[in-house]
Design an enzyme around this catalytic site. Structure first.
Site, PDB file in Angstrom:
ATOM      1  N   ASN A  13       0.878  -1.171   0.000  1.00  0.00           N
ATOM      2  CA  ASN A  13       0.000   0.000   0.000  1.00  0.00           C
ATOM      3  C   ASN A  13       0.914   1.219   0.000  1.00  0.00           C
ATOM      4  O   ASN A  13       1.501   1.556   1.017  1.00  0.00           O
ATOM      5  CB  ASN A  13      -0.896   0.011   1.243  1.00  0.00           C
ATOM      6  N   LYS A  15       0.203   4.268  -0.298  1.00  0.00           N
ATOM      7  CA  LYS A  15      -0.414   5.480   0.273  1.00  0.00           C
ATOM      8  C   LYS A  15      -0.209   6.671  -0.689  1.00  0.00           C
ATOM      9  O   LYS A  15      -0.223   6.466  -1.897  1.00  0.00           O
ATOM     10  CB  LYS A  15       0.149   5.775   1.666  1.00  0.00           C
ATOM     11  N   HIS A  98      -9.361   1.333   4.543  1.00  0.00           N
ATOM     12  CA  HIS A  98      -8.090   1.515   5.247  1.00  0.00           C
ATOM     13  C   HIS A  98      -8.309   2.484   6.420  1.00  0.00           C
ATOM     14  O   HIS A  98      -9.085   3.429   6.318  1.00  0.00           O
ATOM     15  CB  HIS A  98      -7.027   2.061   4.282  1.00  0.00           C
ATOM     16  N   GLU A 100      -6.645   4.864   7.486  1.00  0.00           N
ATOM     17  CA  GLU A 100      -6.393   6.284   7.188  1.00  0.00           C
ATOM     18  C   GLU A 100      -7.607   6.906   6.505  1.00  0.00           C
ATOM     19  O   GLU A 100      -7.883   8.098   6.686  1.00  0.00           O
ATOM     20  CB  GLU A 100      -5.115   6.417   6.338  1.00  0.00           C
ATOM     21  N   GLU A 170      -5.601  -4.965  10.370  1.00  0.00           N
ATOM     22  CA  GLU A 170      -4.602  -3.922  10.591  1.00  0.00           C
ATOM     23  C   GLU A 170      -4.901  -3.175  11.892  1.00  0.00           C
ATOM     24  O   GLU A 170      -5.726  -2.238  11.896  1.00  0.00           O
ATOM     25  CB  GLU A 170      -4.616  -2.925   9.433  1.00  0.00           C
ATOM     26  N   GLY A 176       2.195   2.313  10.476  1.00  0.00           N
ATOM     27  CA  GLY A 176       3.115   3.431  10.290  1.00  0.00           C
ATOM     28  C   GLY A 176       3.787   3.897  11.568  1.00  0.00           C
ATOM     29  O   GLY A 176       4.381   4.970  11.613  1.00  0.00           O
ATOM     30  N   SER A 216       3.210  -2.197  10.213  1.00  0.00           N
ATOM     31  CA  SER A 216       4.672  -2.211  10.394  1.00  0.00           C
ATOM     32  C   SER A 216       5.285  -3.583  10.113  1.00  0.00           C
ATOM     33  O   SER A 216       6.286  -3.954  10.732  1.00  0.00           O
ATOM     34  CB  SER A 216       5.050  -1.707  11.791  1.00  0.00           C
ATOM     35  N   GLY A 238       4.942   1.195   4.646  1.00  0.00           N
ATOM     36  CA  GLY A 238       6.290   1.768   4.504  1.00  0.00           C
ATOM     37  C   GLY A 238       7.277   0.867   3.780  1.00  0.00           C
ATOM     38  O   GLY A 238       8.002   1.319   2.879  1.00  0.00           O
TER      39      GLY A 238
END
Ligand code: PEP
Length: 255
Positions: A13, A15, A98, A100, A170, A176, A216, A238
């Site tokens: 992902n 982002k 997600h 976010e 998640e 993150g 992570s 990430g």
């Protein structure tokens, strides 16, 4: 069916990262590194990178997904992209719900369900994200919360359509942040989600569904997380932006 028979899926992902030129460069680095993967490999990229990503991965084993879609087929929704548009350009996967999106863009379980419905209707496969906040884990309501998110998101989804649903557990506190759920925590909640699916669709359908962990996950912890019975893959933020790290996770899932 057990873990060995389920298809492992590692999905990046990205982002809001990478211009089209940077996307091409990253995918050109990733594709040779993952060409022998014994798992499904997906890169979910920003809308503006989709075309170039499809071109860069043509003829490879890397599939391309989007990071969101709207629930309407078309209409007065300035700035939005429909599932039908994604499908028309050759996209196969889309992330829905997600954290976010839930945190910053007002996404609710109900709007997640509407987007899931639209994505399935358009012929896409959905990576559906669920997961608890730190406070919710501390209150001891993770199981109930994740079960509720899963049930609402899958409202109106048939057993046949469940074959085009991948669930990503998640925990929001691990996204993150560098904090990872322990392998046992990840396994426990992925197992809870599988039980929810069994209640809704029967044991066989639940056993066949790929459930990923995300939060992570990196080249250092992927082996242990992916060794767990109910963890069938990863949704990687990430670490998906670094070709070698992403490829190492793909390798861990291919064992
Ligand atoms: C994600 O964006 O879904 C995610 C898991 O991010 P990260 O790996 O950076 O925690």
């Amino acid at each position: 069916m057990n873990k060995q028979k389920r298809r492992a899926i590692i999905a990046g992902n990205w982002k809001m990262n990478k211009t089209p030129a940077e996307a091409k460069e990253l995918l050109n680095a990733v594709t040779p590194l993952v060409k022998d993967a014994d798992c499904e490999v997906i890169a979910c990229v920003p809308f503006v990178d989709l075309s170039v990503a499809l071109e860069a991965t043509a003829g490879t084993n890397v599939k391309i997904g989007a990071e969101n879609c709207h629930w309407a087929e078309s209409g007065a929704f300035t700035g939005e992209i429909s599932a039908k548009m994604l499908k028309a350009m050759g996209i196969e996967y889309v992330i829905i719900g997600h954290s976010e999106r839930r945190q910053y863009f007002g996404e609710t379980d109900v709007t997640v369900n509407k987007r899931v419905r639209a994505a399935l209707d358009a012929g896409l496969t959905v990576i559906l994200c669920v997961g608890e906040l730190k406070e919710e884990r501390e209150q001891g309501i993770t199981a109930e919360l994740v079960a509720l998110q899963t049930k609402v998101a899958l409202g109106g989804v048939s057993a046949e359509e469940l074959k085009r649903i991948v669930i990503a557990y998640e925990p929001v506190w691990a996204i993150g942040t560098g904090l990872t759920a322990t392998a046992d925590q990840a396994d426990e909640v992925c197992g809870i989600i599988r039980n929810v699916l069994a209640d809704l669709y029967g044991a066989e359908a639940a056993e066949a569904t790929t459930i990923q962990y995300g939060g992570s996950m990196n080249d250092g912890n992927a082996d242990e997380l992916l060794s767990k019975e109910h963890v069938d893959g990863g949704l990687i933020g990430g670490a998906s932006l670094v070709a070698e790290k992403f490829a190492a996770i793909v390798k861990a899932a291919s064992k």
